[in-house]
Design a protein around this motif. Structure first.
Motif, PDB file in Angstrom:
ATOM      1  N   UNK A 184     -77.174 -23.819  -4.249  1.00 41.86           N
ATOM      2  CA  UNK A 184     -76.251 -23.242  -5.369  1.00 41.86           C
ATOM      3  C   UNK A 184     -76.263 -21.742  -5.251  1.00 41.86           C
ATOM      4  N   UNK A 185     -74.969 -21.204  -4.801  1.00 43.57           N
ATOM      5  CA  UNK A 185     -74.772 -19.737  -4.849  1.00 43.57           C
ATOM      6  C   UNK A 185     -74.880 -19.067  -6.295  1.00 43.57           C
ATOM      7  N   UNK A 186     -75.338 -17.753  -6.309  1.00 46.16           N
ATOM      8  CA  UNK A 186     -75.499 -17.185  -7.718  1.00 46.16           C
ATOM      9  C   UNK A 186     -74.149 -17.341  -8.309  1.00 46.16           C
ATOM     10  N   UNK A 187     -74.373 -17.674  -9.843  1.00 47.89           N
ATOM     11  CA  UNK A 187     -73.191 -17.886 -10.521  1.00 47.89           C
ATOM     12  C   UNK A 187     -72.072 -16.365 -10.445  1.00 47.89           C
ATOM     13  N   UNK A 188     -72.727 -15.253 -10.275  1.00 46.80           N
ATOM     14  CA  UNK A 188     -71.944 -14.196 -10.425  1.00 46.80           C
ATOM     15  C   UNK A 188     -71.006 -13.726  -9.048  1.00 46.80           C
ATOM     16  N   UNK A 223     -78.033 -16.582  -3.395  1.00 50.15           N
ATOM     17  CA  UNK A 223     -78.435 -17.344  -4.485  1.00 50.15           C
ATOM     18  C   UNK A 223     -79.369 -16.897  -5.633  1.00 50.15           C
ATOM     19  N   UNK A 224     -80.023 -15.593  -5.464  1.00 54.36           N
ATOM     20  CA  UNK A 224     -81.021 -15.154  -6.392  1.00 54.36           C
ATOM     21  C   UNK A 224     -80.670 -13.783  -6.759  1.00 54.36           C
ATOM     22  N   UNK A 225     -80.094 -12.802  -5.886  1.00 48.46           N
ATOM     23  CA  UNK A 225     -80.097 -11.407  -6.198  1.00 48.46           C
ATOM     24  C   UNK A 225     -78.840 -10.747  -5.395  1.00 48.46           C
ATOM     25  N   UNK A 231     -70.613 -25.461  -2.022  1.00 54.44           N
ATOM     26  CA  UNK A 231     -71.585 -24.402  -2.318  1.00 54.44           C
ATOM     27  C   UNK A 231     -71.891 -23.685  -1.132  1.00 54.44           C
ATOM     28  N   UNK A 232     -73.245 -23.165  -1.035  1.00 54.53           N
ATOM     29  CA  UNK A 232     -73.596 -22.528   0.342  1.00 54.53           C
ATOM     30  C   UNK A 232     -74.407 -23.495   0.890  1.00 54.53           C
ATOM     31  N   UNK A 233     -74.448 -23.458   2.351  1.00 59.55           N
ATOM     32  CA  UNK A 233     -75.098 -24.382   3.259  1.00 59.55           C
ATOM     33  C   UNK A 233     -75.758 -23.661   4.152  1.00 59.55           C
TER      34      UNK A 233
END
Length: 293
Positions: A160-164, A209-211, A143-145
């Motif tokens: 957790x990175x954004x799924x897109x 992660x979000x946008x 993932x993202x760290x």
């Protein structure tokens, strides 16, 4: 345990403004197999990615062996002999964390042979061996760290990175060494540049992660990339062209690979990528995987 198999992902560090702090695990994996034997050391390198088998040492200098030995010493594990087989896919000296992956695989193999689950000390072991935690933690945790060091202790938090998110890599034939490009960085930077980059690093965490719509401004950097640009002008040109086309592009780690953080996996046809091998890789969410036998 008498044998262990380790699969470890590549990683991209910095992600623009997150110098030595942000790392992203990618779906390209080195695999090693370690078998305990009666005595001695046997190293087989079956493929060395873009590096070439000939240049990889097959003795105690091999990076996986060195990391394995260091981790075994820390864990109090004595191995009479070692047979190491390496199946490498991560290209060397391209800014995709090949050294960190080798270190992580050696540390993970030691944990597997000791019958111990990976823990926070594994992050410390791999990071102190590597020198910083962004690549090592990404390969370990997936993932993202977000990585940092406090009084000699390395730490990392996994997000957790954004799924897109659909990373696209542009890998050139040329190589780059971290030590050489790090030597181009100034000892001091203007306060305004530091403040600018800090704001973008914070925004990058939110965007990743979000946008993802904020990825382009979130990956702006004034701390390191333009100082390193003379070392790889074609990489700098491609990053600039991609960003001008609205793609959140950065130099991957110390370069010269270009990382494009997209949500569709597409590089615009108007951007010239001649001289680069372009491929889409998924984000690796699992991190290092250890199988014992």
């Amino acid at each position: 345990m008498t044998s262990v198999r380790v699969s470890v992902p590549a990683s991209s560090a910095n992600l623009g403004p997150g110098f030595d702090t942000l790392g992203l695990a990618l779906g390209l994996h080195d695999v090693i197999e370690v078998q305990v034997i009666d005595s001695g050391l046997k190293v087989e390198v079956l493929d060395a990615g873009a590096g070439g088998v000939a240049e990889v040492p097959t003795d105690e200098r091999h990076l996986v062996v060195r990391a394995l030995r260091a981790a075994c010493d820390r864990l109090g594990l004595s191995l009479p002999g070692v047979h190491l087989r390496c199946f490498n896919a991560i290209p060397h000296a391209r800014g995709l964390g090949s050294s960190a992956a080798a270190v992580v695989s050696g540390v993970a193999a030691a944990y597997g042979l000791a019958g111990r689950p990976l823990d926070a000390e594994a992050v410390q072991l791999a990071s102190e061996f590597e020198g910083h935690a962004d690549n090592a933690a990404a390969s370990l945790l997936g993932g993202l760290v977000i990585a940092w060091c406090d009084k000699g202790r390395f730490h990392a938090e996994r997000l957790t990175p954004h799924p897109s998110l659909r990373p696209v890599l542009a890998v050139p034939a040329e190589r780059s060494e971290t030590e050489a490009t790090r030597g181009l960085l100034p000892a001091e930077v203007p306060h305004a540049d530091a403040a600018f980059t800090a704001s973008r690093a914070a925004l990058a965490v939110h965007a990743l992660t979000s946008d993802p719509s904020l990825l382009l401004p979130a990956t702006e950097d004034r701390l390191h990339q333009h100082y390193r640009a003379p070392a790889y002008p074609q990489t700098a040109r491609l990053v600039a062209d991609l960003r001008a086309a609205g793609i959140a592009a950065t130099v991957s780690g110390a370069g010269p690979t270009v990382l494009a953080l997209t949500t569709d996996g597409i590089i615009p046809a108007s951007v010239v990528v001649e001289g680069f091998e372009v491929t889409e890789l998924p984000v690796d969410l699992a991190g290092v995987q250890v199988t014992t036998g």
